[in-house]
Design a protein around this motif. Structure first.
Motif, PDB file in Angstrom:
ATOM      1  N   ILE A 271      -5.776  -4.685   8.469  1.00  0.00           N
ATOM      2  CA  ILE A 271      -4.917  -4.163   9.527  1.00  0.00           C
ATOM      3  C   ILE A 271      -5.611  -2.963  10.158  1.00  0.00           C
ATOM      4  O   ILE A 271      -6.055  -2.063   9.448  1.00  0.00           O
TER       5      ILE A 271
ATOM      6  N   ARG B 225      -8.735 -13.714  -0.957  1.00  0.00           N
ATOM      7  CA  ARG B 225      -7.805 -13.554   0.142  1.00  0.00           C
ATOM      8  C   ARG B 225      -7.917 -12.122   0.636  1.00  0.00           C
ATOM      9  O   ARG B 225      -7.831 -11.191  -0.163  1.00  0.00           O
ATOM     10  N   THR B 226      -8.160 -11.930   1.916  1.00  0.00           N
ATOM     11  CA  THR B 226      -8.285 -10.577   2.457  1.00  0.00           C
ATOM     12  C   THR B 226      -7.363 -10.405   3.652  1.00  0.00           C
ATOM     13  O   THR B 226      -7.319 -11.269   4.535  1.00  0.00           O
ATOM     14  N   ASP B 227      -6.632  -9.311   3.649  1.00  0.00           N
ATOM     15  CA  ASP B 227      -5.810  -8.923   4.795  1.00  0.00           C
ATOM     16  C   ASP B 227      -6.393  -7.651   5.372  1.00  0.00           C
ATOM     17  O   ASP B 227      -6.702  -6.724   4.628  1.00  0.00           O
TER      18      ASP B 227
ATOM     19  N   HIS C 233      -3.930  -7.597  12.944  1.00  0.00           N
ATOM     20  CA  HIS C 233      -3.806  -8.018  11.556  1.00  0.00           C
ATOM     21  C   HIS C 233      -4.517  -9.355  11.417  1.00  0.00           C
ATOM     22  O   HIS C 233      -4.208 -10.291  12.144  1.00  0.00           O
TER      23      HIS C 233
ATOM     24  N   ARG D 243      14.056  -4.920  -2.458  1.00  0.00           N
ATOM     25  CA  ARG D 243      13.211  -6.019  -2.939  1.00  0.00           C
ATOM     26  C   ARG D 243      11.756  -5.724  -2.593  1.00  0.00           C
ATOM     27  O   ARG D 243      11.483  -5.019  -1.619  1.00  0.00           O
ATOM     28  N   PRO D 244      10.822  -6.261  -3.409  1.00  0.00           N
ATOM     29  CA  PRO D 244       9.415  -5.960  -3.138  1.00  0.00           C
ATOM     30  C   PRO D 244       9.003  -6.446  -1.755  1.00  0.00           C
ATOM     31  O   PRO D 244       9.381  -7.546  -1.328  1.00  0.00           O
ATOM     32  N   LEU D 245       8.245  -5.612  -1.074  1.00  0.00           N
ATOM     33  CA  LEU D 245       7.789  -5.977   0.263  1.00  0.00           C
ATOM     34  C   LEU D 245       6.660  -6.991   0.162  1.00  0.00           C
ATOM     35  O   LEU D 245       5.920  -7.010  -0.805  1.00  0.00           O
ATOM     36  N   ALA D 246       6.543  -7.813   1.156  1.00  0.00           N
ATOM     37  CA  ALA D 246       5.399  -8.724   1.232  1.00  0.00           C
ATOM     38  C   ALA D 246       4.777  -8.572   2.600  1.00  0.00           C
ATOM     39  O   ALA D 246       5.424  -8.139   3.546  1.00  0.00           O
ATOM     40  N   LEU D 247       3.499  -8.915   2.658  1.00  0.00           N
ATOM     41  CA  LEU D 247       2.813  -8.857   3.929  1.00  0.00           C
ATOM     42  C   LEU D 247       3.037 -10.194   4.624  1.00  0.00           C
ATOM     43  O   LEU D 247       2.685 -11.241   4.100  1.00  0.00           O
ATOM     44  N   ARG D 248       3.656 -10.132   5.781  1.00  0.00           N
ATOM     45  CA  ARG D 248       3.961 -11.354   6.533  1.00  0.00           C
ATOM     46  C   ARG D 248       2.658 -12.035   6.963  1.00  0.00           C
ATOM     47  O   ARG D 248       1.660 -11.393   7.219  1.00  0.00           O
TER      48      ARG D 248
END
Lengths: 170, 495
Positions: free
Chosen positions: A105, A101-103, A93, A4-9
């Motif tokens: 790491i 929206r910015t993530d 993170h 399944r497609p990964l998502a960023l927690r």
């Protein structure tokens, strides 16, 4: 697991509960300036000779009056919901932004400096920003608006972990 | 005071005496304009008969100062340079911190057989340089710094002690004369030349008096404009082609890239230049990736250029190859990267939404242009009503082609050791960044990105321009890419 497609927690921790109040006061300062300019625009529009610029002045005044309202009302709450951070043994993170929206790491093994900064207004709210820098000028990550105590704890943790890692972090 | 003998007791050595010959020229070139102004000013005051000799003596004396004041030595652990006339300064660099040793010799240096040596230690400022050493002394110093051969004492006079240099290692790539065909296609250089001509022309502004311009304008109006245009284009081409070719050859003449064994691992050595000869050495351990660029016309003609992304050097994006055939560039890139897949692996396209965005962005630009033209046609009598239609008709196909180009060049891939990002519209760029060189990630989504499910993925690094962007990539692919490229860093944040 890779099926399944990964998502960023979502990062685990929120910023300080006093952050929204701080953002609101910051927005109020900006709003005061904007409204003062709006008042000037209205005075000029009424008093000066009328011409093609008069409607433009009215539009400018309206924009200046309306623009800060979002930042004063709903934005702090949204930002508080979105802004999150997490520091583990391996990486930092952070997530931020209320329209965009910015993530970000950054692995702790590549951290070069850890700073904490506090402005005069932030001090009044007991807030502190922790900034982590790497060897890339585009790789600076800020964990904004933490409680003073939490920030001190985070800095201590970051310093402990990063000083333990070998190499020149490039 | 330093002793006048060439090798002072503790191993301190002087610059080459021939420096006395090169320095006045370097000073003259560097300070030509103030010097000329000085001579003219002085000359008018005290007469040129005095001013010119005073100036010449001044230049020669100033040129002698570096030679008189600079000494250097290599100890088993350090390179030490002492310099300065009034402010005596001792600069020290640890040998294990030396990352590059570059030799540079312009025409004056080469006539006298000396060369400038710059030592890079990865610190941004305060580079160590010696201007200048004899070619052999420079080579010995380079070997001492990079290969740990600690014998930098001057070679004994006479042929008895002469050790022949080791055989040259095989070249990875060398300049081929046929590559010159790409030079005229490099339009960016044309802009540089035109800029230089413009700057030169502005010095002669008396030519551009109002009357003359008016006369020229009248002459132009009376003649056949298409004919004049055609003549200008043909004349420009006739001039540009040889200028570009000669420029390319002068700059890159004798280019060769070789691999040597340094004390801390293999190094790449690049030598080039007809008049000013440069020799640069880069530790391969400092290379984090490459960029292969296919500039508009050069790319159409089957050419490309190669840059290496390095860390800790003064310039972290170094041209390894100028415009050259694509096969040569790709082979060299594969050799430098140590992985063929990084050059050949096909990139994953970014899908329908990325393509749609490219088209909509260009259509918007055409729309703005047309609106602007319409307003101009409506308000200004001089502008014909056909202008907006013309902008629309010409703009739409260009917008379409550019958007398709952008989409087809957009892509990413992940090989065993490298992250690949393809970008560009007219210039196609393929960047390969070593996964070990990634020191952070940023996934950014604007409001419009979020509606299309796209993201701007940035891998930050210390090499090159300090980041590699994978633009307009679907969000879930961006996250999967982060997870696969740097599992150790990202695994705990994925779900």
């Amino acid at each position: 697991m890779t099926q399944r497609p990964l998502a960023l927690r979502e990062p685990a921790r929120r910023v300080s509960v006093r952050a929204p109040a701080y953002w609101r006061v910051q927005a109020a300062v900006g709003a005061a300036v904007a409204w003062a300019l709006a008042a000037v625009a209205v005075v000029v529009a009424v008093a000066a000779t009328h011409g093609w610029w008069t409607p433009l002045l009215w539009i400018a005044a309206a924009v200046l009056v309306l623009a800060p309202i979002a930042a004063l009302t709903v934005v702090p709450a949204i930002r508080f919901r979105v802004h999150r951070w997490e520091v583990t043994e391996i990486a930092v993170h952070v997530r931020y932004g209320w329209i965009s929206r910015t993530d970000e790491i950054v692995p702790l093994s590549r951290v070069q400096t850890v700073d904490s900064t506090v402005g005069p207004l932030m001090r009044a709210f007991g807030l502190r920003t922790v900034t982590v820098q790497t060897a890339s000028s585009h790789g600076t990550v800020a964990i904004a608006c933490l409680d003073d105590a939490v920030a001190t704890e985070v800095v201590a943790h970051l310093v402990a972990v990063t000083s333990a890692s070998a190499g020149d972090a490039t | 005071m330093t002793s006048p003998s060439p090798a002072a007791p503790e191993g301190w050595q002087r610059l080459d005496p021939r420096t006395l010959g090169t320095q006045p020229f370097s000073i003259a070139v560097r300070a030509a304009i103030p010097a000329l102004a000085g001579v003219i000013g002085f000359g008018q005051a005290i007469g040129f008969g005095y001013a010119i000799p005073i100036m010449l003596v001044g230049v020669v004396v100033a040129g002698a100062i570096p030679w008189a004041t600079t000494t250097y030595r290599v100890t088993p652990t350090h390179l030490e340079i002492r310099r300065g006339l009034l402010n005596r300064q001792t600069v020290t660099a640890r040998l294990d911190r030396v990352r590059s040793v570059d030799l540079e010799a312009d025409v004056f240096h080469r006539v006298l057989g000396v060369t400038k040596v710059s030592v890079g230690t990865g610190v941004d400022e305060g580079g160590l340089s010696l201007d200048s050493l004899g070619v052999q002394a420079a080579e010995r110093l380079r070997a001492a710094l990079l290969h740990g051969e600690h014998d930098v004492s001057p070679a004994p006079q006479g042929s008895a002690g002469y050790v022949p240099p080791p055989p040259a290692p095989p070249a990875i790539v060398g300049l081929d004369w046929s590559w010159v065909r790409f030079a005229p296609l490099n339009i960016a250089n044309l802009a540089v030349v035109l800029g230089a001509i413009g700057a030169l022309a502005s010095q002669f502004d008396t030519l551009f008096e109002g009357e003359r311009i008016e006369a020229a304008w009248h002459w132009l109006r009376d003649t056949d404009i298409p004919l004049v245009l055609a003549l200008v284009v043909v004349g420009g081409l006739v001039l540009w082609v040889p200028v570009a070719c000669v420029g390319y050859l002068v700059r890159w003449f004798g280019l060769s890239v070789t691999r040597e064994q340094g004390k801390e691992g293999p190094t790449l050595r690049r030598v080039y230049g007809l008049l000013t000869q440069r020799a640069t050495t880069i530790e391969e351990a400092k290379i984090r990736g490459t960029v292969v660029r296919r500039r508009a016309l050069v790319g159409l003609a089957g050419g490309a250029e190669l840059c290496v992304l390095t860390i800790g050097l003064e310039r972290n994006e170094t041209h390894l190859l100028p415009s050259a055939p694509r096969a040569v560039v790709d082979a060299t890139a594969a050799d430098v990267l140590g992985e063929a897949a990084a050059v050949t692996a096909p990139t994953v396209p970014h899908g329908w939404n990325a393509r749609r965005r490219a088209h909509l962005r260009n259509l918007r630009a055409v729309l703005y242009g047309t609106t602007g033209a319409a307003i101009a046609a409506w308000r200004l009598d001089a502008v014909t009503g056909w202008l907006p239609l013309g902008v629309l008709v010409i703009g739409l196909p260009i917008a379409f082609v550019l958007a398709e180009l952008r989409y087809h060049r957009l892509g990413h891939a992940l090989t065993e050791r490298y992250l690949i990002s393809g970008t560009g519209t007219t210039t196609a760029a393929r960047t390969a960044l070593e996964l070990d060189g990634i020191i952070g990630w940023r996934i950014h989504q604007s409001l419009f990105d979020r509606r299309l499910g796209l993201a701007q993925l940035t891998a930050t690094t210390a090499a090159g321009s300090e980041r590699v962007v994978v633009p307009d990539v679907p969000l879930d692919e961006a996250i999967a890419l982060v997870g696969r490229a740097t599992p150790a860093m990202a695994a705990e944040f994925l779900q």
